[in-house]
Design a protein around this motif. Structure first.
Motif, PDB file in Angstrom:
ATOM      1  N   ARG A  65      29.246  21.288 -18.623  1.00 30.95           N
ATOM      2  CA  ARG A  65      28.301  22.230 -17.704  1.00 30.95           C
ATOM      3  C   ARG A  65      27.098  22.361 -18.649  1.00 30.95           C
ATOM      4  N   ARG A  66      27.137  22.737 -19.988  1.00 30.07           N
ATOM      5  CA  ARG A  66      26.026  23.012 -20.625  1.00 30.07           C
ATOM      6  C   ARG A  66      25.193  21.546 -20.710  1.00 30.07           C
ATOM      7  N   ALA A 172       8.067  30.328 -27.974  1.00 25.34           N
ATOM      8  CA  ALA A 172       9.364  29.579 -27.760  1.00 25.34           C
ATOM      9  C   ALA A 172      10.510  30.019 -28.571  1.00 25.34           C
ATOM     10  N   TYR A 173      11.454  29.865 -27.883  1.00 26.02           N
ATOM     11  CA  TYR A 173      12.907  30.266 -28.364  1.00 26.02           C
ATOM     12  C   TYR A 173      13.950  29.185 -28.482  1.00 26.02           C
ATOM     13  N   GLU A 174      15.155  29.296 -29.173  1.00 22.09           N
ATOM     14  CA  GLU A 174      16.131  28.748 -29.262  1.00 22.09           C
ATOM     15  C   GLU A 174      16.836  28.554 -27.906  1.00 22.09           C
ATOM     16  N   TYR A 175      17.269  27.253 -27.299  1.00 21.93           N
ATOM     17  CA  TYR A 175      17.613  27.183 -25.996  1.00 21.93           C
ATOM     18  C   TYR A 175      19.309  27.193 -25.712  1.00 21.93           C
ATOM     19  N   TYR A 176      19.743  27.931 -24.798  1.00 17.46           N
ATOM     20  CA  TYR A 176      21.093  28.048 -24.729  1.00 17.46           C
ATOM     21  C   TYR A 176      21.467  27.655 -23.266  1.00 17.46           C
ATOM     22  N   PRO A 177      21.837  26.198 -23.041  1.00 24.58           N
ATOM     23  CA  PRO A 177      21.964  25.930 -21.591  1.00 24.58           C
ATOM     24  C   PRO A 177      23.151  26.788 -21.024  1.00 24.58           C
ATOM     25  N   ASP A 178      23.028  26.832 -19.813  1.00 26.49           N
ATOM     26  CA  ASP A 178      24.196  27.588 -18.859  1.00 26.49           C
ATOM     27  C   ASP A 178      24.398  28.990 -18.957  1.00 26.49           C
ATOM     28  N   ALA A 179      23.431  29.798 -20.071  1.00 28.98           N
ATOM     29  CA  ALA A 179      23.776  31.133 -20.286  1.00 28.98           C
ATOM     30  C   ALA A 179      23.410  31.990 -18.983  1.00 28.98           C
ATOM     31  N   GLN A 180      23.979  33.165 -19.060  1.00 30.25           N
ATOM     32  CA  GLN A 180      23.460  34.114 -18.114  1.00 30.25           C
ATOM     33  C   GLN A 180      23.281  35.536 -18.957  1.00 30.25           C
ATOM     34  N   THR A 181      22.486  36.306 -18.224  1.00 26.42           N
ATOM     35  CA  THR A 181      22.213  37.688 -18.889  1.00 26.42           C
ATOM     36  C   THR A 181      23.240  38.684 -18.618  1.00 26.42           C
ATOM     37  N   LEU A 182      23.320  39.739 -19.551  1.00 26.66           N
ATOM     38  CA  LEU A 182      24.408  40.674 -19.343  1.00 26.66           C
ATOM     39  C   LEU A 182      24.164  41.184 -17.593  1.00 26.66           C
ATOM     40  N   PHE A 183      22.981  41.360 -17.283  1.00 27.19           N
ATOM     41  CA  PHE A 183      22.820  41.933 -15.892  1.00 27.19           C
ATOM     42  C   PHE A 183      23.521  40.903 -14.931  1.00 27.19           C
ATOM     43  N   ARG A 233      13.110  46.210 -29.667  1.00 24.87           N
ATOM     44  CA  ARG A 233      12.414  46.489 -28.338  1.00 24.87           C
ATOM     45  C   ARG A 233      12.776  45.804 -26.962  1.00 24.87           C
ATOM     46  N   MET A 234      13.978  45.136 -27.288  1.00 25.99           N
ATOM     47  CA  MET A 234      14.337  44.146 -26.182  1.00 25.99           C
ATOM     48  C   MET A 234      16.004  44.408 -25.929  1.00 25.99           C
ATOM     49  N   VAL A 235      16.326  45.500 -26.190  1.00 25.22           N
ATOM     50  CA  VAL A 235      17.955  45.896 -25.879  1.00 25.22           C
ATOM     51  C   VAL A 235      17.988  46.251 -24.608  1.00 25.22           C
ATOM     52  N   ASP A 236      18.071  45.153 -23.600  1.00 21.03           N
ATOM     53  CA  ASP A 236      17.898  45.441 -22.233  1.00 21.03           C
ATOM     54  C   ASP A 236      18.875  44.226 -21.552  1.00 21.03           C
ATOM     55  N   ALA A 237      19.634  44.910 -20.616  1.00 21.90           N
ATOM     56  CA  ALA A 237      20.611  43.938 -19.743  1.00 21.90           C
ATOM     57  C   ALA A 237      20.159  42.585 -19.355  1.00 21.90           C
ATOM     58  N   THR A 238      18.900  42.725 -18.972  1.00 24.83           N
ATOM     59  CA  THR A 238      18.048  41.406 -18.359  1.00 24.83           C
ATOM     60  C   THR A 238      17.630  40.258 -19.452  1.00 24.83           C
ATOM     61  N   LYS A 239      17.665  40.721 -20.551  1.00 32.52           N
ATOM     62  CA  LYS A 239      17.157  40.100 -21.625  1.00 32.52           C
ATOM     63  C   LYS A 239      18.273  39.694 -22.838  1.00 32.52           C
ATOM     64  N   ILE A 240      19.529  40.153 -22.641  1.00 37.37           N
ATOM     65  CA  ILE A 240      20.555  40.099 -23.603  1.00 37.37           C
ATOM     66  C   ILE A 240      21.540  38.747 -22.872  1.00 37.37           C
ATOM     67  N   MET A 241      21.786  37.899 -23.490  1.00 42.10           N
ATOM     68  CA  MET A 241      22.226  36.587 -22.877  1.00 42.10           C
ATOM     69  C   MET A 241      23.957  36.392 -23.381  1.00 42.10           C
ATOM     70  N   VAL A 242      24.696  36.026 -22.247  1.00 37.16           N
ATOM     71  CA  VAL A 242      26.001  35.887 -22.612  1.00 37.16           C
ATOM     72  C   VAL A 242      26.067  34.369 -22.779  1.00 37.16           C
ATOM     73  N   THR A 243      26.429  33.715 -23.735  1.00 40.86           N
ATOM     74  CA  THR A 243      26.549  32.100 -24.003  1.00 40.86           C
ATOM     75  C   THR A 243      27.757  31.624 -24.289  1.00 40.86           C
ATOM     76  N   ILE A 248      27.044  37.059 -27.276  1.00 44.01           N
ATOM     77  CA  ILE A 248      26.026  37.517 -26.782  1.00 44.01           C
ATOM     78  C   ILE A 248      24.993  37.313 -27.748  1.00 44.01           C
ATOM     79  N   HIS A 249      23.505  37.178 -27.246  1.00 44.90           N
ATOM     80  CA  HIS A 249      22.460  36.925 -27.959  1.00 44.90           C
ATOM     81  C   HIS A 249      21.217  37.723 -27.118  1.00 44.90           C
ATOM     82  N   ILE A 250      20.532  38.548 -28.277  1.00 46.04           N
ATOM     83  CA  ILE A 250      19.301  39.222 -27.738  1.00 46.04           C
ATOM     84  C   ILE A 250      18.011  38.062 -27.453  1.00 46.04           C
ATOM     85  N   GLY A 251      17.581  38.214 -26.436  1.00 44.22           N
ATOM     86  CA  GLY A 251      16.455  37.154 -26.331  1.00 44.22           C
ATOM     87  C   GLY A 251      15.060  37.999 -26.098  1.00 44.22           C
TER      88      GLY A 251
END
Length: 464
Positions: A65-66, A172-183, A233-243, A248-251
């Motif tokens: 999938r990734r 530019a950031y490291e890319y995590y395919p098929d990831a979802q946010t905590l939200f 400054r990004m401890v937010d459910a829409t910016k933290i990804m579940v990989t 999880i990774h803070i984005g």
């Protein structure tokens, strides 16, 4: 950084037109790409064959999938630039929505793009209509690029561009395919489903063990950032990804330092705000509601009924008033040594499981190379008069061995499909054992008794 939706296509690439095609690829869509049936990717292994010789289906499906997500390109019509400061093949990662979510006071969009330098895919977050007033604001990006932590999406670089017909900031950031946010994973409202004969929108509460795992990972990341003199400054459910499972990774780190650049700002104030955001996140995850803090008594009652007193105490500490003794170190102390050790044990167990999975595939490459030799040597009628390639003499033994391994039949003339037999023969051949086998021609007029060592010598001579 985000998963690709069903609005994407996959394309065919011609890798022979130019040496630059290693990195630059055509975006001409040739056919609609349907989702793969991952469970049908390969036939199940025979019951008699131990599953330890192959990666488990669960991991195989997840990795495919990734891989599929990282190789898809969007439908034409998004008017994306062909090249952007050394990146190409831009693909929109966020689905089009009617109500766009703002990033502070600016709209933002996330793309996946391939670097022309190394051919690796990266996630680009673009801040629209942003005019950089101080070049020194990029100093924080350089500091962020040196921070490496398993729970932080690493920052690569930042630049401004007019490629989108406006003044845009791109990080530019490291890319995590098929990831979802905590939200998306835990808070977003799901479509109603039928339960017990009626529509229900009930969402299950986040298990406390998973919640503590998230808290520990986020606390560890915040500690590293604070020690570097920065604030998340990004401890937010829409910016933290579940990989992955509970990973999880803070984005989107570093963007706020550029957007809200102020050389006189005290980092201690921003770090205290990190803890407050951390507390709001804990309330949101416990109550499945981003606005849980708006009704604090109700949220506390819900946490008290569904979670332990330690969760409630930690959440209240995080949202308490800032003070000189309030720090991420104190938060880690409140988490407790037992939970930290339990998280470490789970981490090591996960590593052990992955290593065991990889060990199961360790020798597969060796067997594939051996099969390639068979393919190169057998059935070469063009070289019928070439002694090194013709199917006479020693090469005839190779042909008979191929039939012995792959073309056996039972007493009724039905093909024998036995994976254990194939792998056992290939491994003995690669080792060159002295075990003898009987090779019989297809017309049953010739019969040879040879060892695996003899067959291996034949293959080495034929292949050179």
């Amino acid at each position: 950084m985000f998963s690709l939706g069903s609005h994407l296509l996959q394309v065919d690439y011609d890798d022979h037109t130019s040496p630059m095609n290693n990195f630059y690829q055509s975006q001409q869509a040739t056919f609609v790409r349907q989702p793969l049936d991952y469970h049908l990717y390969s036939h199940p292994t025979p019951d008699a064959f131990p599953s330890t010789h192959f990666v488990s289906d669960t991991i195989r499906e997840e990795l495919h999938r990734r891989s599929e997500a990282s190789q898809l390109v969007p439908l034409p019509g998004h008017s994306l630039p062909d090249e952007l400061q050394g990146y190409h093949s831009l693909a929109l990662l966020e689905p089009s929505v009617t109500e766009r979510r703002k990033f502070f006071s600016w709209y933002s969009t996330v793309y996946r793009a391939t670097s022309s330098n190394d051919g690796i895919s990266y996630a680009l977050r673009r801040i629209e209509n942003f005019r950089l007033m101080h070049q020194a604001a990029f100093g924080a990006i350089e500091t962020w690029s040196r921070i490496e932590h398993p729970s932080i999406v690493r920052v690569r670089e930042a630049f401004t561009t007019r490629a989108f017909n406006d003044n845009s900031l791109v990080v530019a950031y490291e890319y995590y395919p098929d990831a979802q946010t905590l939200f998306e994973m835990h808070i977003k409202q799901r479509p109603p489903v039928f339960q017990h004969g009626r529509l229900s929108t009930f969402s299950a509460a986040l298990p406390e063990a998973t919640l503590w795992s998230y808290i520990i990972q986020i606390a560890s990341a915040i500690k590293v950032v604070h020690e570097a003199g920065l604030a998340v400054r990004m401890v937010d459910a829409t910016k933290i990804m579940v990989t992955g499972k509970n990973r999880i990774h803070i984005g989107s780190c570093g963007i706020a330092d550029v957007l809200m650049y102020d050389p006189r700002q005290d980092s201690a104030i921003a770090q205290q705000e990190d803890l407050a955001m951390f507390g709001r996140l804990v309330f949101a995850l416990c109550c499945n509601n981003l606005a849980a803090m708006n009704t604090l008594p109700k949220a506390l009652d819900m946490i008290g009924r569904q979670y332990s007193a330690d969760v409630k105490a930690l959440a209240l500490y995080l949202i308490s008033k800032p003070g000189p003794h309030k720090s991420i170190t104190q938060v880690i102390d409140m988490i407790g040594t037992n939970r930290l050790l339990h998280e470490m044990d789970d981490m090591h167990s996960s590593v052990n499981r992955l290593e065991a999975e990889f060990m199961s595939e360790l020798e597969n490459g060796r067997l594939v190379r051996l099969l390639c030799k068979f393919g190169f040597i057998n059935e070469r009628p063009v070289f019928a008069r070439e002694p090194r390639w013709s199917e006479t003499g020693d090469r005839y033994i190779i042909k008979l061995f191929r039939d012995y391994v792959f073309h056996q039949v039972d007493e009724n003339g039905n093909p024998v499909i036995n994976l254990s037999h194939v792998l056992a023969c290939l491994n003995k051949l690669d080792a060159g054992t002295d075990e003898r086998i009987m090779l019989i021609s297809r017309d049953e007029q010739s019969c040879l008794v040879v060892s695996y060592k003899d067959v291996k010598a034949c293959i080495d001579v034929a292949f050179g």
